[in-house]
Design a protein around this motif. Structure first.
Motif, PDB file in Angstrom:
ATOM      1  N   ALA A 176       0.790  -1.239   0.000  1.00 33.94           N
ATOM      2  CA  ALA A 176       0.000   0.000   0.000  1.00 33.94           C
ATOM      3  C   ALA A 176       0.823   1.292   0.000  1.00 33.94           C
ATOM      4  N   THR A 177       2.109   1.188  -0.316  1.00 32.79           N
ATOM      5  CA  THR A 177       2.828   2.443  -0.583  1.00 32.79           C
ATOM      6  C   THR A 177       2.338   2.974  -1.938  1.00 32.79           C
ATOM      7  N   PHE A 178       2.691   4.210  -2.237  1.00 37.33           N
ATOM      8  CA  PHE A 178       2.395   4.739  -3.575  1.00 37.33           C
ATOM      9  C   PHE A 178       3.161   3.938  -4.634  1.00 37.33           C
ATOM     10  N   THR A 179       4.364   3.494  -4.254  1.00 40.10           N
ATOM     11  CA  THR A 179       5.164   2.710  -5.198  1.00 40.10           C
ATOM     12  C   THR A 179       4.493   1.364  -5.491  1.00 40.10           C
ATOM     13  N   ASP A 180       3.875   0.787  -4.475  1.00 42.41           N
ATOM     14  CA  ASP A 180       3.128  -0.472  -4.659  1.00 42.41           C
ATOM     15  C   ASP A 180       2.015  -0.245  -5.688  1.00 42.41           C
ATOM     16  N   VAL A 198      10.765   2.132  -8.350  1.00 44.18           N
ATOM     17  CA  VAL A 198      11.160   3.043  -7.263  1.00 44.18           C
ATOM     18  C   VAL A 198      10.723   4.469  -7.609  1.00 44.18           C
ATOM     19  N   PRO A 199      10.451   5.307  -6.587  1.00 38.87           N
ATOM     20  CA  PRO A 199      10.065   6.698  -6.878  1.00 38.87           C
ATOM     21  C   PRO A 199      11.269   7.512  -7.318  1.00 38.87           C
ATOM     22  N   LEU A 200      11.047   8.447  -8.247  1.00 38.19           N
ATOM     23  CA  LEU A 200      12.159   9.267  -8.750  1.00 38.19           C
ATOM     24  C   LEU A 200      11.965  10.752  -8.478  1.00 38.19           C
ATOM     25  N   SER A 220       5.637   9.664   8.676  1.00 38.08           N
ATOM     26  CA  SER A 220       5.494   9.426   7.235  1.00 38.08           C
ATOM     27  C   SER A 220       6.850   9.445   6.555  1.00 38.08           C
ATOM     28  N   HIS A 221       6.826   9.163   5.267  1.00 35.19           N
ATOM     29  CA  HIS A 221       8.021   9.302   4.433  1.00 35.19           C
ATOM     30  C   HIS A 221       8.359  10.789   4.362  1.00 35.19           C
ATOM     31  N   SER A 222       9.651  11.115   4.337  1.00 39.66           N
ATOM     32  CA  SER A 222      10.047  12.537   4.368  1.00 39.66           C
ATOM     33  C   SER A 222       9.442  13.336   3.199  1.00 39.66           C
ATOM     34  N   ALA A 245       6.951  16.581   3.597  1.00 39.13           N
ATOM     35  CA  ALA A 245       7.231  17.858   2.915  1.00 39.13           C
ATOM     36  C   ALA A 245       6.051  18.290   2.032  1.00 39.13           C
ATOM     37  N   GLN A 246       5.350  17.340   1.462  1.00 40.44           N
ATOM     38  CA  GLN A 246       4.211  17.687   0.593  1.00 40.44           C
ATOM     39  C   GLN A 246       3.034  18.260   1.380  1.00 40.44           C
ATOM     40  N   CYS A 247       3.048  18.051   2.714  1.00 38.38           N
ATOM     41  CA  CYS A 247       1.906  18.457   3.539  1.00 38.38           C
ATOM     42  C   CYS A 247       2.311  19.535   4.550  1.00 38.38           C
ATOM     43  N   THR A 250      10.372   4.850   6.461  1.00 40.91           N
ATOM     44  CA  THR A 250      10.906   4.425   5.156  1.00 40.91           C
ATOM     45  C   THR A 250       9.875   4.568   4.041  1.00 40.91           C
ATOM     46  N   SER A 251       8.593   4.640   4.396  1.00 43.00           N
ATOM     47  CA  SER A 251       7.554   4.866   3.389  1.00 43.00           C
ATOM     48  C   SER A 251       6.288   5.321   4.101  1.00 43.00           C
ATOM     49  N   THR A 252       5.310   5.763   3.328  1.00 47.61           N
ATOM     50  CA  THR A 252       4.036   6.192   3.919  1.00 47.61           C
ATOM     51  C   THR A 252       3.308   4.988   4.530  1.00 47.61           C
ATOM     52  N   ALA A 253       3.356   3.852   3.814  1.00 52.05           N
ATOM     53  CA  ALA A 253       2.654   2.668   4.318  1.00 52.05           C
ATOM     54  C   ALA A 253       3.324   2.132   5.582  1.00 52.05           C
ATOM     55  N   HIS A 277       1.879  15.025  -8.061  1.00 49.70           N
ATOM     56  CA  HIS A 277       2.133  13.797  -8.820  1.00 49.70           C
ATOM     57  C   HIS A 277       3.542  13.304  -8.503  1.00 49.70           C
ATOM     58  N   THR A 278       3.735  12.002  -8.568  1.00 55.70           N
ATOM     59  CA  THR A 278       5.082  11.434  -8.418  1.00 55.70           C
ATOM     60  C   THR A 278       5.401  10.560  -9.628  1.00 55.70           C
ATOM     61  N   LYS A 279       6.664  10.648 -10.053  1.00 52.58           N
ATOM     62  CA  LYS A 279       7.153   9.816 -11.148  1.00 52.58           C
ATOM     63  C   LYS A 279       7.865   8.622 -10.549  1.00 52.58           C
TER      64      LYS A 279
HETATM   65  O1  LIG Z   1       6.177   6.202   0.804  1.00 55.03           O
HETATM   66  C1  LIG Z   1       5.589   5.852  -0.233  1.00 55.03           C
HETATM   67  O2  LIG Z   1       4.399   5.496  -0.239  1.00 55.03           O
HETATM   68  C2  LIG Z   1       6.337   5.863  -1.471  1.00 55.03           C
HETATM   69  O3  LIG Z   1       5.966   5.169  -2.387  1.00 55.03           O
HETATM   70  C3  LIG Z   1       7.508   6.808  -1.572  1.00 55.03           C
HETATM   71  C4  LIG Z   1       7.133   8.210  -2.043  1.00 55.03           C
HETATM   72  C5  LIG Z   1       8.408   9.032  -2.425  1.00 55.03           C
HETATM   73  O4  LIG Z   1       9.509   8.605  -2.223  1.00 55.03           O
HETATM   74  O5  LIG Z   1       8.219  10.154  -2.937  1.00 55.03           O
HETATM   75  C6  LIG Z   1       6.303   8.085  -3.260  1.00 55.03           C
HETATM   76  C7  LIG Z   1       5.283   8.940  -3.513  1.00 55.03           C
HETATM   77  C8  LIG Z   1       4.982  10.087  -2.631  1.00 55.03           C
HETATM   78  O6  LIG Z   1       5.579  11.205  -3.253  1.00 55.03           O
HETATM   79  C9  LIG Z   1       5.545   9.920  -1.270  1.00 55.03           C
HETATM   80  C10 LIG Z   1       6.466   8.974  -0.999  1.00 55.03           C
END
Ligand SMILES: O=C(O)C(=O)C[C@]1(C(=O)O)C=C[C@@H](O)C=C1
Length: 292
Positions: free
Chosen positions: A10-14, A49-51, A104-106, A110-112, A129-132, A174-176
């Protein structure tokens, strides 16, 4: 095929990995370096992986591993909308604003920033290490009055209650994500998310020469090669020594990109193509629909 991703579930990467490869075996790794190691050690064929995030910029650890630690091509990219929510353990819903710490993930923290500054001023933020991973931690520690910033799917998977929706500072969030491959694999482009091709080039300038960056850019400009990104990262060899990562908005061809590379090399630059690959755009903002 095994696809490694920054987990846990359930991370965004997942979500990005599952939307690109719905029928493959997804393997969660706790950190981005662990994903790269798994690729190096042949535990997986692909890693997602997120970029880069539209609000917070590059995920530096990914860039650094790409530059210094691994030698696998980028074979695809996916841009996905990011909705961040504030969630707490169900026992603490009525006192969510008395939270002792936010996890949360750093990048997500920062986004919030505006939400945290306004609604939870002075409350410490702890990086995970991640949001999830943050959502999982909050769920497993009901005694702490802790909150997590994560997505809707994480709230559902880890049984947390969303108390504030869409807390990211700017609507366009948005995240790439990139896909790296240890084998000569390619991603099927025949899908509705397909948005085009790009080629990523890493350029090191000759030491301290005036106008060097201008000359690099001209090699692309006069060939009418459209650049969609230029980013610098320290070479880690001394202050002022930088790599440039440049995205060219086309597939690698036999004439224009090789011509630009040859011109850059003639100028004394060293050049490496990090990948030439399709990119995809996910439009659905509802992350819950991707759940198994
Ligand atoms: O923590 C997560 O859920 C991720 O997938 C990592 C990550 C990132 O590294 O930017 C991905 C998308 C969001 O921008 C926040 C966190």
């Amino acid at each position: 095929m095994k696809i490694g991703f920054l987990g846990p579930k359930a991370t965004f990467t997942d979500i990005a990995a599952r939307s690109l490869f719905p029928n493959e075996t997804a393997v969660a790794y706790p950190t981005i370096p662990a994903c790269f190691d798994a690729l190096n050690e042949n535990e997986i064929e692909l890693a997602v992986v997120p970029l880069e995030n539209a609000l917070e910029g590059s995920v530096n650890i990914t860039l650094d591993y790409l530059i210094h630690e691994v030698d696998f091509p980028i074979i695809g990219e996916l841009t996905a909308p990011i909705r961040q929510h504030f969630m707490v353990h169900p026992d603490h819903v009525n006192e969510w604003d008395k939270t002792d710490a936010v996890y949360s993930h750093s990048h997500a923290i920062a986004q919030c920033h505006k939400f945290l500054h306004k609604e939870l001023k002075g409350i410490p933020c702890e990086s995970t290490t991640s949001t999830a991973a943050a959502a999982q931690y909050v769920k497993e520690n009901p005694d702490l009055r802790a909150g997590a910033i994560a997505n809707e799917l994480a709230a559902e998977v880890y049984g947390l209650a969303i108390v504030k929706e869409d807390i990211h500072d700017f609507d366009f969030n948005h995240t790439k994500f990139i896909v790296l491959s240890s084998k000569e694999l390619s991603i099927n482009e025949d899908r509705k998310e397909f948005a085009g091709h790009k080629t990523t080039v890493m350029v090191t300038l000759p030491a301290d020469r005036s106008g060097a960056l201008h000359q690099v850019l001209s090699a692309f400009a006069w060939r009418k090669l459209n650049l969609t990104k230029i980013e610098s990262r320290p070479m880690k060899t001394g202050l002022g020594n930088y790599f440039f990562i440049i995205d060219v908005d086309m597939k690698q061809d036999d004439v224009l990109i090789p011509g630009a590379v040859a011109e850059l090399e003639a100028l004394g630059c060293s050049v490496k193509i990090l990948g030439s690959y399709p990119y995809f755009q996910l439009r659905n903002k509802n992350t819950k629909v991707l759940q198994d």
